[in-house]
Design a protein around this motif. Structure first.
Motif, PDB file in Angstrom:
ATOM      1  N   ARG A   1      12.985   0.207   1.089  1.00 11.74           N
ATOM      2  CA  ARG A   1      12.488   1.910   1.116  1.00 11.74           C
ATOM      3  C   ARG A   1      12.085   2.984   0.771  1.00 11.74           C
ATOM      4  O   ARG A   1      11.609   3.540   0.333  1.00 11.74           O
ATOM      5  CB  ARG A   1      10.558   1.938   2.472  1.00 11.74           C
ATOM      6  N   ASP A   2      13.302   2.924   0.910  1.00 16.85           N
ATOM      7  CA  ASP A   2      14.461   4.106  -0.095  1.00 16.85           C
ATOM      8  C   ASP A   2      14.437   4.134  -1.360  1.00 16.85           C
ATOM      9  O   ASP A   2      13.800   5.477  -1.598  1.00 16.85           O
ATOM     10  CB  ASP A   2      15.883   4.455   0.809  1.00 16.85           C
ATOM     11  N   ARG A   3      14.344   3.123  -1.594  1.00 16.96           N
ATOM     12  CA  ARG A   3      14.826   3.049  -2.895  1.00 16.96           C
ATOM     13  C   ARG A   3      12.650   3.396  -3.777  1.00 16.96           C
ATOM     14  O   ARG A   3      12.496   3.767  -4.842  1.00 16.96           O
ATOM     15  CB  ARG A   3      14.386   1.862  -3.380  1.00 16.96           C
ATOM     16  N   LEU A   4      12.118   2.692  -2.848  1.00 17.42           N
ATOM     17  CA  LEU A   4      10.180   2.677  -3.298  1.00 17.42           C
ATOM     18  C   LEU A   4       9.931   4.584  -3.039  1.00 17.42           C
ATOM     19  O   LEU A   4       9.341   4.705  -3.839  1.00 17.42           O
ATOM     20  CB  LEU A   4       8.912   2.427  -2.501  1.00 17.42           C
ATOM     21  N   LYS A   5      10.434   5.505  -2.225  1.00 14.16           N
ATOM     22  CA  LYS A   5      10.310   6.519  -1.601  1.00 14.16           C
ATOM     23  C   LYS A   5      10.601   7.113  -3.164  1.00 14.16           C
ATOM     24  O   LYS A   5      10.345   8.002  -3.711  1.00 14.16           O
ATOM     25  CB  LYS A   5      10.802   6.996  -0.481  1.00 14.16           C
TER      26      LYS A   5
ATOM     27  N   TYR B   1       9.090  -4.641   4.329  1.00 13.66           N
ATOM     28  CA  TYR B   1      10.240  -4.381   3.434  1.00 13.66           C
ATOM     29  C   TYR B   1      11.381  -3.627   4.253  1.00 13.66           C
ATOM     30  O   TYR B   1      11.395  -3.170   5.193  1.00 13.66           O
ATOM     31  CB  TYR B   1       9.661  -2.794   2.781  1.00 13.66           C
ATOM     32  N   ASP B   2      12.825  -4.002   4.181  1.00 17.56           N
ATOM     33  CA  ASP B   2      13.931  -3.549   4.868  1.00 17.56           C
ATOM     34  C   ASP B   2      14.209  -1.412   4.600  1.00 17.56           C
ATOM     35  O   ASP B   2      13.137  -1.467   3.563  1.00 17.56           O
ATOM     36  CB  ASP B   2      14.988  -4.036   4.639  1.00 17.56           C
ATOM     37  N   ALA B   3      14.674  -0.921   5.447  1.00 19.81           N
ATOM     38  CA  ALA B   3      14.951   0.555   5.340  1.00 19.81           C
ATOM     39  C   ALA B   3      15.429   0.755   3.805  1.00 19.81           C
ATOM     40  O   ALA B   3      15.139   1.863   3.711  1.00 19.81           O
ATOM     41  CB  ALA B   3      15.378   0.323   6.197  1.00 19.81           C
TER      42      ALA B   3
ATOM     43  N   GLY C   1       0.748  -0.873   0.081  1.00 19.17           N
ATOM     44  CA  GLY C   1      -0.028  -0.257   0.290  1.00 19.17           C
ATOM     45  C   GLY C   1       0.650   1.466   0.039  1.00 19.17           C
ATOM     46  O   GLY C   1       1.803   1.129   0.001  1.00 19.17           O
ATOM     47  N   THR C   2       0.253   2.198  -0.099  1.00 15.52           N
ATOM     48  CA  THR C   2       0.538   3.333   0.283  1.00 15.52           C
ATOM     49  C   THR C   2       1.929   4.078   1.455  1.00 15.52           C
ATOM     50  O   THR C   2       2.566   4.880   1.323  1.00 15.52           O
ATOM     51  CB  THR C   2      -0.074   4.801   0.374  1.00 15.52           C
ATOM     52  N   SER C   3       1.502   3.287   1.940  1.00 15.28           N
ATOM     53  CA  SER C   3       2.919   3.448   3.686  1.00 15.28           C
ATOM     54  C   SER C   3       3.643   2.897   3.136  1.00 15.28           C
ATOM     55  O   SER C   3       4.630   2.932   3.743  1.00 15.28           O
ATOM     56  CB  SER C   3       1.284   2.427   4.097  1.00 15.28           C
ATOM     57  N   MET C   4       4.291   1.583   2.146  1.00 13.87           N
ATOM     58  CA  MET C   4       5.176   1.246   1.521  1.00 13.87           C
ATOM     59  C   MET C   4       5.945   0.613   2.847  1.00 13.87           C
ATOM     60  O   MET C   4       6.711   0.430   2.666  1.00 13.87           O
ATOM     61  CB  MET C   4       5.731   2.448   0.586  1.00 13.87           C
ATOM     62  N   ASP C   5       4.956  -0.143   3.762  1.00 15.63           N
ATOM     63  CA  ASP C   5       6.237  -0.420   3.947  1.00 15.63           C
ATOM     64  C   ASP C   5       5.920  -2.282   4.620  1.00 15.63           C
ATOM     65  O   ASP C   5       6.980  -2.778   5.076  1.00 15.63           O
ATOM     66  CB  ASP C   5       5.381  -0.477   5.608  1.00 15.63           C
ATOM     67  N   GLY C   6       5.433  -2.665   3.409  1.00 17.71           N
ATOM     68  CA  GLY C   6       5.789  -4.124   3.370  1.00 17.71           C
ATOM     69  C   GLY C   6       4.238  -4.203   2.593  1.00 17.71           C
ATOM     70  O   GLY C   6       3.958  -4.223   1.936  1.00 17.71           O
TER      71      GLY C   6
END
Length: 378
Positions: free
Chosen positions: A47-51, A42-44, A13-18
């Motif tokens: 998550r940075d790559r998703l951002k 997701y590892d940190a 989802g949009t929270s991009m947490d996993g």
């Protein structure tokens, strides 16, 4: 009688947490048998790559473009989903042959409904090859081709859950299902079971961005930071006076439609507390556009785990004569509901049944959707 299929749903989802994974046995219509579910964080670094992917996607004007590092990100996101499916199957003593279809949401990196442009990265064909199961993916695009907003898609599943609830005594109609993810959305189920649904405002995304920027953590676990602060009325009013809440036409949101406060506008705790209030108040404010005043709110998604949001929501709803329940209070799973929905929608897609309706996305007529990726033949 239509056969029941065993489906797995995947939601990032949009929270991009996993990745949330859930199994459902369903005919894509009235039969819903909920099975096991799991979450894979997701590892940190990812998550940075998703951002960064969100930033890269801002230049997109066509759905098939993959500027910057989006192409590599799409591949790696898909591989992570494949790994999650394989682990999930192993954990539940299942094999690919036991699963008829996988519903794959992918990761939304761009959503511009006014431009009929929505992009969920995720390679359905690659996923089907990796897991050896047929995949239904890209379920939002056809709605937009027919004049819809491309969101929300979960209302058809909410309606199926409401029909099959084991304890309906607490579901006093009209019932509204609220999913508090990065963006919040609501589904109205009236006495006639007519569906009305739309995004209701920022969910966890503002709080998450705020605490990550100022405390270096991905989210306010259990509302601990917010519980130490106070609501700043002027800051809250700035959000709640946004034209989104007063426009007569409901529209779906991108996570960039609302921005977190500037660091100088609030302390860490006061900012988190104010944004928690905004999350709750936005739901009630948006509910004012519904055809009837709700009597029961059923809360799903990560936001239901924030006691500060839930207290504010209960207080505001009580002022209007409504009650607030967590999904678990009526036998549902508030963590896996969106993943379950994607499993259910995948089966609907296989049957050519509507995924969206004029009352949910503004589409001109009920339409199905989704692309089908067939597993390799052995």
């Amino acid at each position: 009688m239509e056969q029941t299929r065993t489906a797995i749903g995947l939601m990032s989802g949009t929270s991009m947490d996993g990745i949330d994974v859930a199994l459902v046995r369903t005919d894509g219509d009235t039969v819903v048998e909920r099975g096991p579910a799991a979450g894979f964080a997701y590892d940190a670094r990812f998550r940075d790559r998703l951002k960064q992917g969100l930033a890269d996607a801002k230049t997109m004007t066509q759905r098939d473009q993959r500027p910057g590092a989006l192409g590599a990100l799409e591949h790696d996101l898909t591989v992570r989903h494949a790994e999650a499916v394989k682990i999930f199957l192993q954990q539940n003593a299942l094999s690919p042959a036991d699963i008829d279809v996988v519903g794959f949401h992918g990761q939304t990196v761009l959503h511009r409904p006014d431009e009929a442009l929505t992009v969920q990265i995720g390679d359905g064909a690659l996923l089907a090859r990796e897991i050896g199961i047929d995949v239904v993916y890209d379920m939002r695009a056809n709605d937009m081709k027919h004049g819809g907003q491309g969101a929300p898609l979960i209302p058809a599943y909410h309606a199926a859950l409401a029909r099959g609830a084991s304890d309906t005594s607490r579901l006093i109609a009209p019932v509204v299902f609220v999913n508090i993810g990065g963006i919040s959305n609501l589904t109205f189920i009236g006495d006639s079971e007519a569906l009305v649904a739309y995004d209701s405002g920022p969910g966890n995304t503002l709080i998450d961005q705020w605490v990550e920027a100022h405390a270096g953590i991905p989210y306010d676990q259990g509302g601990m930071i917010a519980s130490e602060g106070s609501v700043l009325p002027d800051l809250a009013a700035r959000y709640l006076s946004h034209a989104f809440f007063t426009d007569k036409q409901r529209r779906s949101l991108d996570r960039n439609d609302f921005a977190p406060p500037e660091g100088s506008q609030a302390s860490l705790a006061d900012g988190a507390r104010t944004l928690a209030h905004v999350t709750a108040a936005a739901i009630l404010k948006s509910a004012g556009h519904l055809p009837q005043q709700p009597r029961t709110y059923v809360i799903c998604g990560g936001g239901r785990l924030n006691p500060v949001i839930m207290r504010d929501l209960s207080t505001l709803a009580a002022e209007e004569g409504a009650g607030v329940l967590k999904a678990e209070d009526v036998g549902f799973n508030g963590d896996s509901m969106e993943a379950e929905a994607w499993a259910y929608l995948a089966v609907r897609s296989l049957r050519g049944l509507p995924l969206t309706y004029p009352g949910t996305t503004g589409v001109r007529q009920p339409v199905s959707g989704g692309k089908h990726a067939i597993k390799p033949q052995v």
